[in-house]
Scaffold this motif. Structure first.
Motif, PDB file in Angstrom:
ATOM      1  N   UNK A 193       0.822  -1.209   0.000  1.00  0.00           N
ATOM      2  CA  UNK A 193       0.000   0.000   0.000  1.00  0.00           C
ATOM      3  C   UNK A 193       0.856   1.258   0.000  1.00  0.00           C
ATOM      4  N   UNK A 194       0.220   2.350  -0.407  1.00  0.00           N
ATOM      5  CA  UNK A 194       0.739   3.689  -0.134  1.00  0.00           C
ATOM      6  C   UNK A 194       0.010   4.221   1.098  1.00  0.00           C
ATOM      7  N   UNK A 195       0.749   4.860   2.010  1.00  0.00           N
ATOM      8  CA  UNK A 195       0.150   5.440   3.215  1.00  0.00           C
ATOM      9  C   UNK A 195       0.744   6.820   3.458  1.00  0.00           C
ATOM     10  N   UNK A 196      -0.110   7.811   3.540  1.00  0.00           N
ATOM     11  CA  UNK A 196       0.325   9.159   3.873  1.00  0.00           C
ATOM     12  C   UNK A 196      -0.211   9.572   5.235  1.00  0.00           C
ATOM     13  N   UNK A 197       0.538  10.410   5.952  1.00  0.00           N
ATOM     14  CA  UNK A 197       0.054  10.946   7.216  1.00  0.00           C
ATOM     15  C   UNK A 197       0.311  12.446   7.270  1.00  0.00           C
ATOM     16  N   UNK A 198      -0.538  13.116   8.024  1.00  0.00           N
ATOM     17  CA  UNK A 198      -0.368  14.540   8.324  1.00  0.00           C
ATOM     18  C   UNK A 198      -0.464  14.700   9.824  1.00  0.00           C
TER      19      UNK A 198
END
Length: 213
Positions: A178-183
């Motif tokens: 998966x691709x996972x982004x966080x802010x």
């Protein structure tokens, strides 16, 4: 929050989900972060605003990793908790006066997520997307002059977004990518009496394994 704490959260949450299909997932991968603006407001070391370049160093100890517990309410919809041990190191020289400025143990996030999946959309492959909101719990490490900040803090809100696909390897086990982004929006207290504010985005390509209860 360390690895043992994150695992305890998942093990506590999983039994509460026992009335439906529950999935416990573990993942790692390559995580990076673009530059972010930093604002220091401090009566002792002075005020400062600057941009800091970051790098992830995913496999340096402590490594980047995540733990996820998901309850699937239906064949296509689920929700759950996701703990991610993100981290950022300075990339290049530090601002004058700083010996340490990093979140390496780590830039932790804990989010409540919702997921949509498409079972066996391409053969045995099940694509999914997800996203959620929660809190940032970083280990703040800042040294400026005689003042050293070193410890975990609750620094503000966090959000995450995910897109990936899973493939079963047995009736209960599956693997996923998966691709996972966080802010994370972080306001950290400094030992000198001031604050450090910065909003940080991380991007990760993950590989993981899931177990279905």
């Amino acid at each position: 929050m360390n690895r043992a704490s994150a695992l305890c959260i998942s093990l506590i949450v999983a039994p509460a989900f026992a009335t439906a299909e529950v999935q416990l997932s573990f993942y790692g991968g390559l995580q990076s972060a673009p530059a972010s603006d930093i604002s220091i407001r401090d009566p002792e070391i002075g005020n400062d605003d600057f941009s800091q370049d970051w790098e992830g160093r995913s496999f340096d100890a402590p490594p980047y990793y995540g733990i996820r517990a998901t309850r699937w309410k239906s064949p296509t919809f689920g929700y759950g908790l996701d703990f991610a041990h993100n981290k950022v190191y300075p990339d290049g020289p530090l601002r004058d006066g700083y010996k340490v400025l990093e979140f390496t143990d780590g830039l932790n996030t804990l989010t409540i997520n919702a997921y949509r999946r498409w079972n066996d959309a391409i053969g045995d492959v099940t694509p999914y997307v997800g996203g959620g909101v929660g809190i940032a719990l970083p280990h703040v490490e800042v040294t400026n002059g005689e003042f050293e900040t070193f410890g975990y803090q609750l620094t503000g809100p966090a959000a995450t977004w995910i897109a990936g696909a899973s493939v079963p390897i047995t009736d209960r086990w599956s693997v996923f990518g998966e691709y996972k982004g966080t802010f994370s929006s972080n306001t950290a207290d400094l030992e000198s009496g001031g604050t450090l504010e910065t909003d940080i985005i991380t991007n990760a390509v993950n590989l993981g394994v899931s177990f279905d209860f």
